[in-house]
Enzyme design. Structure first.
Site, mmCIF file in Angstrom:
data_model
loop_
_atom_site.group_PDB
_atom_site.id
_atom_site.type_symbol
_atom_site.label_atom_id
_atom_site.label_comp_id
_atom_site.label_asym_id
_atom_site.label_seq_id
_atom_site.Cartn_x
_atom_site.Cartn_y
_atom_site.Cartn_z
ATOM 1 C CG HIS A 53 -0.509 0.417 2.481
ATOM 2 N ND1 HIS A 53 -0.180 -0.469 3.491
ATOM 3 C CD2 HIS A 53 -0.298 1.648 2.987
ATOM 4 C CE1 HIS A 53 0.217 0.221 4.542
ATOM 5 N NE2 HIS A 53 0.152 1.504 4.274
ATOM 6 C CG ASP A 76 0.111 -3.818 2.926
ATOM 7 O OD1 ASP A 76 0.509 -3.379 1.828
ATOM 8 O OD2 ASP A 76 -0.115 -3.105 3.928
ATOM 9 C CB SER A 83 2.808 2.105 6.157
ATOM 10 O OG SER A 83 1.615 1.925 6.852
#
Ligand code: 4AZ
Length: 594
Positions: A392, A440, A536
């Site tokens: 992502h 992910d 992230s």
């Protein structure tokens, strides 16, 4: 109390057998991990065991190496096909590919070399007293019962053509009056348990004038009738349930020792849920994939190290080579990988949400992704020109906009060590789901300097890729790092880190959103330390007993930041070992079983 229990109690009162069977059953239930058993692990499952030096781990299975992939060092051995091989590893690799020809003896082949096992005085072909004829010996000999266990019995039966090994290690076999057996002349034998022939085990003879009991065996066939309380091995054999998780490979394929929550008898529980014989602790060879069987061994008077077994104090003659020692020696010649070991020794000084500021060299695998004028995500250097991040975090269409910053601490005032790289390729997991955050994970290949063959990244060291989901467990302490926001959404310019615990059963916090196999939760009881927006793609690293650091997770998602009962969710990297390996090449990330 439930009605069923009342009835059971009532029955127990009238039945003496009840107590025994019900308690032994529940005890065993406690030791076995049922969910793990459904995965059908064996001695060939590299999620649970190290492969043999003549094997490599491909798609989670130990598969035969090609002979040229063996280390060159070693001693010559002879095979039952009459051919000599330059090393034991090469012979075993040939045998692994074509099982007809087995190990015969150490050294070159001679004309008279033969080894045989036979069973004597049994009623059928599959049982009897074990008789062997060693290579180069004229006389046949029996084996002493004192050196005989399921480990040796399984190898003997396998050698005799019973693929599931032994049923029992003893039987009652009467020798005829005229047999004239000299019971002081029996041989001792020691096997590791995964030999394919008794010739690979070590035979010794002890001078004694005591009369000894002789070893016998009943080999296993499917006809052995399954009665109560049986454990079904992956190879189809049934063993008494009470023999599972005792460190002894009763099944022959080790499947009775690989899904254990506890171990009984003379055995040791590896963190990975495997029972190994207690003698393997501190024996100089790592047996647990997590390595703890060789930790803390220097302490004086370690009870596991006996000086000499009583038998060896008598005069012992070694009749065959110790191929187990040779196997260990071969292992030491296998290539090793350098990852996960920092070049600084200072301990971390004391500040993600609730974390602490990092110092230079603390997180040498930490990378930053800069998109425009902001650090948008983290990344993890894994060797060569490769880094991991979250799917992502990146878009293939934006490849030209990304800058990858290595050795960065503060992006508001970049330190002089920083190295800026550009992206050559982005590989997003083909099953990444932007709605559920499943898979992910993405790989970024950095651009090489036009004049260089390799990527050169000062102050940067790769983190190791975990090859098994059993390397770390719930409650293990790991570290998350990044340039992400603080709890109050405050901007952060310097790299920060925090210690979190791996959390099991995370579906209770995220019902219908958490996928156990692909995701890993981590956090603290009060939620005070957590990853947040901007972290992230960055690392959750765990360090093993040997101080080797693995990238266990990639910061992926979570409900808010730093809130109790809403732990951070990470992509479980171990689940993607094969995916990563297929893209970056096995040799870059395979540290064992290469
Ligand atoms: C994010 O938005 C994010 N608390 C990352 C991690 C967590 C929450 C949000 C976990 O990138």
């Amino acid at each position: 109390m439930k009605l069923a229990h009342v009835i059971l109690l009532f029955l127990c009162f009238y039945s003496s057998a009840c107590k025994l069977t019900s308690t032994s059953h529940t005890f065993q239930e406690d030791l076995l991990d049922r969910n793990c058993l459904t995965k059908k692990y064996t001695h060939l499952s590299c999620n649970k065991v190290f492969c043999q030096p003549w094997q490599k781990c491909i798609d989670r299975t130990c598969t035969c190496k090609l002979p040229y992939q063996c280390p060159k060092n070693g001693t010559t051995v002879c095979s039952t096909n009459g051919k000599s091989y330059p090393t034991y590893c090469q012979q075993k690799s040939f045998e692994c590919l074509r099982p007809q020809a087995k190990f015969l003896n150490n050294g070159t082949c001679t004309a008279e070399g033969q080894f045989s096992v036979s069973l004597k005085y049994g009623q059928t072909e599959l049982e009897g007293i074990v008789e062997v004829q060693l290579v180069g010996q004229d006389e046949k000999a029996f084996i002493c019962k004192s050196s005989w266990s399921m480990t040796q019995a399984n190898v003997a039966c396998l050698d005799l053509g019973f693929p599931q090994g032994a049923l029992r290690t003893q039987g009652r076999f009467l020798m005829p009056e005229d047999a004239s057996v000299n019971e002081t002349e029996c041989l001792h034998v020691h096997c590791r348990g995964l030999e394919t022939s008794l010739a690979e085990c070590t035979f010794t003879k002890t001078r004694t004038n005591r009369s000894q009991k002789l070893a016998s065996v009943v080999c296993y066939t499917q006809n052995a009738d399954p009665t109560h309380d049986l454990f079904q091995c992956v190879n189809g054999k049934y063993i008494p349930q009470k023999r599972a998780c005792n460190g002894i490979n009763d099944c022959g394929d080790q499947s009775d020792e690989l899904c254990c929550k506890g171990c009984q008898g003379e055995s040791f529980l590896c963190k990975s849920g495997v029972c190994i014989p207690r003698q393997y602790k501190c024996n100089g060879e790592v047996d647990c994939i997590t390595g703890e069987d060789e930790i803390g061994c220097e302490e004086a008077g370690h009870p596991e190290i006996r000086v000499l077994p009583p038998m060896a104090q008598e005069e012992t003659e070694i009749l065959t080579a110790d191929m187990d020692a040779e196997r260990k020696r071969i292992k030491s010649f296998l290539p090793t990988l350098s990852c996960g070991v920092k070049d600084n020794t200072h301990s971390r000084r004391k500040r993600v949400v609730g974390g602490q500021p990092a110092h230079m060299k603390d997180f040498p695998w930490q990378m930053a992704i800069k998109d425009g004028d902001k650090i948008t995500c983290g990344g993890i250097y894994i060797g060569g020109c490769w880094m991991l991040t979250a799917a992502h975090c990146v878009r293939v269409s934006k490849i030209h906009r990304y800058q990858i910053w290595a050795a960065l601490l503060n992006w508001f005032r970049p330190n002089s060590e920083v190295k800026i790289q550009y992206v050559n390729r982005i590989i997003i997991h083909e099953n990444y789901n932007g709605g559920t955050y499943q898979n992910d994970i993405a790989l970024i290949e950095l651009k090489k300097h036009p004049s260089k063959k390799e990527c050169v990244l000062p102050y940067t060291i790769p983190a190791c890729i975990p090859w098994s989901p059993y390397l770390f467990q719930p409650n293990d302490r790991c570290i998350v790092s990044g340039w992400g926001r603080e709890k109050d959404n405050e901007k952060v310019y310097s790299l920060r880190w925090g210690e979190v615990k791996l959390i099991g059963n995370c579906s209770k916090y995220y019902p219908n959103r958490y996928y156990e196999k692909e995701m890993q939760c981590a956090g603290t009881d009060d939620g005070s330390i957590d990853a947040c927006k901007g972290d992230s793609g960055g690392p959750l690293v765990c360090t093993d007993v040997n101080n080797v650091t693995y990238v266990w997770g990639i910061v992926s998602w979570g409900e808010n930041c730093g809130e109790k009962e809403f732990p951070g969710v990470y992509t479980k990297v171990a689940n993607y070992f094969d995916w990563i390996s297929n893209h970056v090449g096995r040799s870059l990330i395979s540290q064992h079983n290469v």
